[in-house]
Design a protein around this motif. Structure first.
Motif, PDB file in Angstrom:
ATOM      1  N   ASP A   1      60.464 -38.749  18.117  1.00  0.00           N
ATOM      2  CA  ASP A   1      59.095 -38.217  18.182  1.00  0.00           C
ATOM      3  C   ASP A   1      58.389 -38.638  19.465  1.00  0.00           C
TER       4      ASP A   1
ATOM      5  N   LYS B   1      49.027 -40.081  14.583  1.00  0.00           N
ATOM      6  CA  LYS B   1      48.638 -38.786  15.144  1.00  0.00           C
ATOM      7  C   LYS B   1      47.157 -38.777  15.474  1.00  0.00           C
TER       8      LYS B   1
ATOM      9  N   THR C   1      63.839 -40.964  13.724  1.00  0.00           N
ATOM     10  CA  THR C   1      62.811 -39.917  13.876  1.00  0.00           C
ATOM     11  C   THR C   1      61.665 -40.405  14.738  1.00  0.00           C
ATOM     12  N   THR C   2      61.234 -41.643  14.524  1.00  0.00           N
ATOM     13  CA  THR C   2      60.168 -42.217  15.345  1.00  0.00           C
ATOM     14  C   THR C   2      60.584 -42.265  16.809  1.00  0.00           C
TER      15      THR C   2
ATOM     16  N   PHE D   1      51.119 -39.832  19.300  1.00  0.00           N
ATOM     17  CA  PHE D   1      52.274 -38.966  19.458  1.00  0.00           C
ATOM     18  C   PHE D   1      52.220 -38.400  20.860  1.00  0.00           C
TER      19      PHE D   1
ATOM     20  N   THR E   1      53.392 -34.931  22.390  1.00  0.00           N
ATOM     21  CA  THR E   1      52.696 -33.668  22.191  1.00  0.00           C
ATOM     22  C   THR E   1      51.209 -33.740  22.481  1.00  0.00           C
TER      23      THR E   1
ATOM     24  N   ARG F   1      52.194 -42.318   9.848  1.00  0.00           N
ATOM     25  CA  ARG F   1      52.404 -41.265  10.827  1.00  0.00           C
ATOM     26  C   ARG F   1      51.100 -40.494  11.063  1.00  0.00           C
TER      27      ARG F   1
END
Length: 277
Positions: A63, A10, A59-60, A15, A18, A6
């Motif tokens: 996200d 990022k 969750t992935t 991601f 965001t 993860r």
């Protein structure tokens, strides 16, 4: 999802919910339609457990702003899947699927669909990298087959995992971790279909998923294998140097005439480049 993995994503700017790209090497100004592409991923499973992915995978999915399509997913076999996968298998890469993959499709017991939000052109590669990661994690969690519905392309499990690994390795550069042409290429090979034979052209479908126009190569130029080489060469150049610069240097033009309606998942809002004889 592994915390280290993860963190790497990022750092690579994957991601996408965001983080935005600092630049747009492909040229988002090429878009002339208000339509935004989206990924629709199809997964097959051995039982109804497929419909409730493990927490880490869920969750992935969240996200990256993807979502599970509960309306079309089902905890029972779909009798159309054998035929659907049969026409969607990638026939360019050697041994892109195996008899074991075909058997898994034939014997599946559940179907799960996952879809992305509508995608802006400058974020296309990142969303495709996210889609490829979701495929990889779903297979790791027990899904037995996967297909990209947006272009109608399927690979066997080993090929999907290999493409995901290529994308991860392609994000590593001497400056750290970021989206690169190598990542775009892995995603294009994963989610685009080629060559489709028409009356006059060999065609690609799905290049819009990495923010590029489709490439149509005149059948008079050579074999389907010749066409694939040219399709891949031009796509690599557009991803690395930009659409405008590549077409200008090669004296090619962009057209927005295509056979797909705007409501079709295969519609490319970035147009088509036709390479004639």
């Amino acid at each position: 999802m592994d915390p280290t993995r993860r963190h790497l994503l990022k750092a690579a700017g994957l991601f996408v919910a965001t983080r935005a790209f600092a630049s747009d090497p492909q040229g988002a100004s090429m878009q002339s339609s208000s339509v935004k592409p989206r990924h629709v991923l199809c997964f097959l499973g051995k039982n109804e457990g497929l419909l409730q992915p493990p927490k880490a995978v869920a969750t992935t999915i969240a996200d990256f702003d993807f979502e599970i399509d509960r309306a079309h997913s089902q905890g029972k076999p779909d009798p159309n899947m054998a035929r659907s996968f049969g026409v969607c298998w990638d026939r360019v890469y050697p041994k892109a699927w195996s008899a074991t993959d075909e058997a898994a499709v034939a014997n599946h017991k559940a179907v799960l669909y996952v879809r992305s939000p509508p995608i802006d052109q400058q974020k296309s590669a990142a969303y495709s990298a996210a889609a490829l990661l979701i495929v990889d994690e779903m297979l790791e969690a027990g899904a037995i087959a996967a297909k990209g519905e947006s272009a109608g392309v399927a690979h066997g499990l080993a090929r999907w995992r290999s493409l995901a690994d290529q994308a991860r390795k392609g994000s590593r550069t001497s400056q750290g971790l970021k989206m690169t042409p190598a990542v775009t290429k892995a995603c294009r090979l994963a989610f685009a279909k080629r060559p489709l034979a028409g009356d006059r052209y060999y065609e690609t479908v799905g290049y819009h998923l990495v923010g590029l126009p489709e490439v149509y190569v005149a059948t008079s130029r050579g074999s389907d294998r010749d066409a694939v080489k040219l399709m891949d060469e031009l796509a690599d150049a557009m991803a690395e140097r930009g659409i405008d610069a590549t077409l200008r240097d090669r004296k090619l033009t962009l057209s927005h005439e295509q056979d797909y309606a705007e409501g079709d998942l295969k519609f490319n809002p970035y147009g088509v480049v036709r390479i004639d004889a």
